[in-house]
Design a protein around this motif. Sequence first.
Motif, PDB file in Angstrom:
ATOM      1  N   ALA A   1       0.827  -1.207   0.000  1.00 54.68           N
ATOM      2  CA  ALA A   1       0.000   0.000   0.000  1.00 54.68           C
ATOM      3  C   ALA A   1       0.857   1.252   0.000  1.00 54.68           C
ATOM      4  O   ALA A   1       1.970   1.263   0.542  1.00 54.68           O
ATOM      5  N   GLY A   2       0.331   2.315  -0.576  1.00 52.66           N
ATOM      6  CA  GLY A   2       1.028   3.595  -0.576  1.00 52.66           C
ATOM      7  C   GLY A   2       0.913   4.305   0.759  1.00 52.66           C
ATOM      8  O   GLY A   2       0.239   3.833   1.687  1.00 52.66           O
ATOM      9  N   ASP A   3       1.561   5.469   0.849  1.00 57.56           N
ATOM     10  CA  ASP A   3       1.527   6.208   2.110  1.00 57.56           C
ATOM     11  C   ASP A   3       0.150   6.786   2.394  1.00 57.56           C
ATOM     12  O   ASP A   3      -0.273   6.853   3.553  1.00 57.56           O
ATOM     13  N   GLY A   4      -0.589   7.177   1.368  1.00 61.78           N
ATOM     14  CA  GLY A   4      -1.939   7.702   1.606  1.00 61.78           C
ATOM     15  C   GLY A   4      -2.834   6.664   2.254  1.00 61.78           C
ATOM     16  O   GLY A   4      -3.587   6.960   3.189  1.00 61.78           O
ATOM     17  N   GLY A   5      -2.747   5.426   1.774  1.00 55.69           N
ATOM     18  CA  GLY A   5      -3.566   4.346   2.298  1.00 55.69           C
ATOM     19  C   GLY A   5      -3.029   3.734   3.569  1.00 55.69           C
ATOM     20  O   GLY A   5      -3.654   2.832   4.129  1.00 55.69           O
ATOM     21  N   THR A   6      -1.887   4.207   4.037  1.00 53.49           N
ATOM     22  CA  THR A   6      -1.268   3.657   5.237  1.00 53.49           C
ATOM     23  C   THR A   6      -1.169   4.704   6.341  1.00 53.49           C
ATOM     24  O   THR A   6      -1.710   4.536   7.428  1.00 53.49           O
ATOM     25  N   VAL A   7      -0.485   5.792   6.038  1.00 52.82           N
ATOM     26  CA  VAL A   7      -0.249   6.836   7.032  1.00 52.82           C
ATOM     27  C   VAL A   7      -1.545   7.563   7.391  1.00 52.82           C
ATOM     28  O   VAL A   7      -1.722   8.020   8.520  1.00 52.82           O
ATOM     29  N   ASP A   8      -2.453   7.654   6.425  1.00 49.46           N
ATOM     30  CA  ASP A   8      -3.699   8.387   6.635  1.00 49.46           C
ATOM     31  C   ASP A   8      -4.912   7.452   6.659  1.00 49.46           C
ATOM     32  O   ASP A   8      -5.374   7.039   7.700  1.00 49.46           O
ATOM     33  N   ILE A   9      -5.388   7.075   5.489  1.00 50.90           N
ATOM     34  CA  ILE A   9      -6.700   6.445   5.371  1.00 50.90           C
ATOM     35  C   ILE A   9      -6.763   5.047   5.990  1.00 50.90           C
ATOM     36  O   ILE A   9      -7.770   4.671   6.574  1.00 50.90           O
ATOM     37  N   GLY A  10      -5.699   4.273   5.880  1.00 51.35           N
ATOM     38  CA  GLY A  10      -5.757   2.893   6.349  1.00 51.35           C
ATOM     39  C   GLY A  10      -5.134   2.639   7.701  1.00 51.35           C
ATOM     40  O   GLY A  10      -4.995   1.479   8.112  1.00 51.35           O
ATOM     41  N   ILE A  11      -4.792   3.683   8.446  1.00 52.03           N
ATOM     42  CA  ILE A  11      -4.019   3.466   9.673  1.00 52.03           C
ATOM     43  C   ILE A  11      -4.826   2.750  10.753  1.00 52.03           C
ATOM     44  O   ILE A  11      -4.274   2.005  11.562  1.00 52.03           O
ATOM     45  N   GLN A  12      -6.161   2.936  10.750  1.00 51.15           N
ATOM     46  CA  GLN A  12      -6.952   2.263  11.784  1.00 51.15           C
ATOM     47  C   GLN A  12      -6.986   0.766  11.542  1.00 51.15           C
ATOM     48  O   GLN A  12      -6.888  -0.033  12.482  1.00 51.15           O
ATOM     49  N   ALA A  13      -7.089   0.333  10.282  1.00 52.28           N
ATOM     50  CA  ALA A  13      -7.092  -1.098   9.977  1.00 52.28           C
ATOM     51  C   ALA A  13      -5.719  -1.702  10.240  1.00 52.28           C
ATOM     52  O   ALA A  13      -5.606  -2.836  10.720  1.00 52.28           O
ATOM     53  N   LEU A  14      -4.665  -0.949   9.944  1.00 56.59           N
ATOM     54  CA  LEU A  14      -3.305  -1.402  10.233  1.00 56.59           C
ATOM     55  C   LEU A  14      -3.126  -1.622  11.732  1.00 56.59           C
ATOM     56  O   LEU A  14      -2.637  -2.675  12.170  1.00 56.59           O
ATOM     57  N   SER A  15      -3.546  -0.653  12.529  1.00 57.86           N
ATOM     58  CA  SER A  15      -3.431  -0.773  13.980  1.00 57.86           C
ATOM     59  C   SER A  15      -4.219  -1.967  14.501  1.00 57.86           C
ATOM     60  O   SER A  15      -3.741  -2.732  15.342  1.00 57.86           O
ATOM     61  N   GLY A  16      -5.432  -2.152  13.992  1.00 54.81           N
ATOM     62  CA  GLY A  16      -6.258  -3.267  14.435  1.00 54.81           C
ATOM     63  C   GLY A  16      -5.646  -4.615  14.111  1.00 54.81           C
ATOM     64  O   GLY A  16      -5.634  -5.534  14.938  1.00 54.81           O
ATOM     65  N   ALA A  17      -5.110  -4.762  12.901  1.00 53.32           N
ATOM     66  CA  ALA A  17      -4.494  -6.031  12.501  1.00 53.32           C
ATOM     67  C   ALA A  17      -3.266  -6.335  13.346  1.00 53.32           C
ATOM     68  O   ALA A  17      -3.021  -7.490  13.724  1.00 53.32           O
ATOM     69  N   PHE A  18      -2.479  -5.310  13.663  1.00 58.06           N
ATOM     70  CA  PHE A  18      -1.307  -5.520  14.505  1.00 58.06           C
ATOM     71  C   PHE A  18      -1.705  -5.858  15.943  1.00 58.06           C
ATOM     72  O   PHE A  18      -1.089  -6.697  16.580  1.00 58.06           O
ATOM     73  N   GLU A  19      -2.741  -5.208  16.439  1.00 63.76           N
ATOM     74  CA  GLU A  19      -3.212  -5.501  17.798  1.00 63.76           C
ATOM     75  C   GLU A  19      -3.732  -6.928  17.911  1.00 63.76           C
ATOM     76  O   GLU A  19      -3.557  -7.593  18.932  1.00 63.76           O
ATOM     77  N   ARG A  20      -4.342  -7.430  16.823  1.00 62.17           N
ATOM     78  CA  ARG A  20      -4.862  -8.803  16.833  1.00 62.17           C
ATOM     79  C   ARG A  20      -3.779  -9.846  16.607  1.00 62.17           C
ATOM     80  O   ARG A  20      -4.025 -11.040  16.756  1.00 62.17           O
ATOM     81  N   GLY A  21      -2.582  -9.421  16.240  1.00 58.58           N
ATOM     82  CA  GLY A  21      -1.489 -10.369  16.009  1.00 58.58           C
ATOM     83  C   GLY A  21      -1.596 -11.099  14.688  1.00 58.58           C
ATOM     84  O   GLY A  21      -1.099 -12.228  14.557  1.00 58.58           O
ATOM     85  N   THR A  22      -2.199 -10.477  13.684  1.00 62.37           N
ATOM     86  CA  THR A  22      -2.360 -11.104  12.375  1.00 62.37           C
ATOM     87  C   THR A  22      -1.013 -11.542  11.793  1.00 62.37           C
ATOM     88  O   THR A  22      -0.030 -10.806  11.843  1.00 62.37           O
ATOM     89  N   ASP A  23      -0.996 -12.730  11.234  1.00 67.97           N
ATOM     90  CA  ASP A  23       0.219 -13.245  10.595  1.00 67.97           C
ATOM     91  C   ASP A  23       0.270 -12.760   9.149  1.00 67.97           C
ATOM     92  O   ASP A  23      -0.268 -13.390   8.246  1.00 67.97           O
ATOM     93  N   PHE A  24       0.905 -11.599   8.948  1.00 61.55           N
ATOM     94  CA  PHE A  24       0.998 -11.041   7.600  1.00 61.55           C
ATOM     95  C   PHE A  24       2.144 -10.039   7.566  1.00 61.55           C
ATOM     96  O   PHE A  24       2.731  -9.700   8.588  1.00 61.55           O
ATOM     97  N   LEU A  25       2.459  -9.580   6.360  1.00 64.89           N
ATOM     98  CA  LEU A  25       3.472  -8.545   6.167  1.00 64.89           C
ATOM     99  C   LEU A  25       2.789  -7.336   5.542  1.00 64.89           C
ATOM    100  O   LEU A  25       2.182  -7.439   4.475  1.00 64.89           O
ATOM    101  N   TYR A  26       2.904  -6.207   6.210  1.00 68.89           N
ATOM    102  CA  TYR A  26       2.370  -4.957   5.673  1.00 68.89           C
ATOM    103  C   TYR A  26       3.542  -4.136   5.148  1.00 68.89           C
ATOM    104  O   TYR A  26       4.469  -3.828   5.890  1.00 68.89           O
TER     105      TYR A  26
END
Length: 293
Positions: free
Chosen positions: A94-119
């Motif tokens: 994902a680009g910075d717009g979809g990560t630093v701004d728009i997608g940061i809540q989903a990123l935080s949630g996936a990391f909090e849940r311990g998802t096995d993936f690479l972002y």
Amino acid sequence: MSTIPKEEYLYKCTSACAGCSSSLCLRYVLKAAGPDTVLVVPACCTSVIQGIYPGTAMSVPVYNIAFAAAAACASGLSNALRARGKDTNVIVYAGDGGTVDIGIQALSGAFERGTDFLYICYDNEAYGNTGMQRSGATPLGARTTTTPGGKPTAKKDLDRIVEAHNPPYMATACSAYPLDLYKKVKKALSIPGPKFIHILAPCPPGWRYPTEKTIEMGKLAVKTGTWILYEREYGKLSISGPSKAAMKKPAPLEEYIKGQGRFKNLKPEILDLMRQQVEQNIQRFAREEEGQC
């Protein structure tokens, strides 16, 4: 470079701009990941350069997902695959717009849940796909279509936000150092749990430099200390080789910014602030690696 496989998973003749470093990065990401990989791609340049089905440039499955939902999609996909006993690599690209701004809540949630993936966030420091509007990742002083006089605020420190989630592995990379990127992706995919790689991806039309200067621009970012390459494995910081050398004696910041039209007519006081930010960042990383903080 002989350690990098010859197999190609991103085919030639994409619709990327000339000199596009994010597509160069994706090429090496996929070489490291191999064919048993699924990409999750939100709205960004990559969702365009992959082409129109069935003429896609990708040879691995791709989920094109809504701007804000990449990490959420990857979380469900990873859980479903693991439930079926599959070790398929799930990678958000994902680009910075979809990560630093728009997608940061989903990123935080996936990391909090311990998802096995690479972002992976490939960061060209603006919304490249829609005309180079400023993003949270746009640096101080940079001109974009929505900051024509230069951005008045500093770049959001996404890496420290991710670090606060205590992932088992996170790293930075740059398109100008493909072997370093390749090795970091390989290592990330060997570790279970949520991983994060932040790639600086210079953009010729957005940064306003000649297309043939992409690699030079990335190297200057590292050599001036503007972008520091490192790994953080289970919380322990290791500065990568190119940045170790640069941090001892950084090249003048002016060498990096003078070739970019986005910094044209930069005010002296803004340049001084940028220089201070670089120096403070170098000192912070040096102290941490030495165990002083």
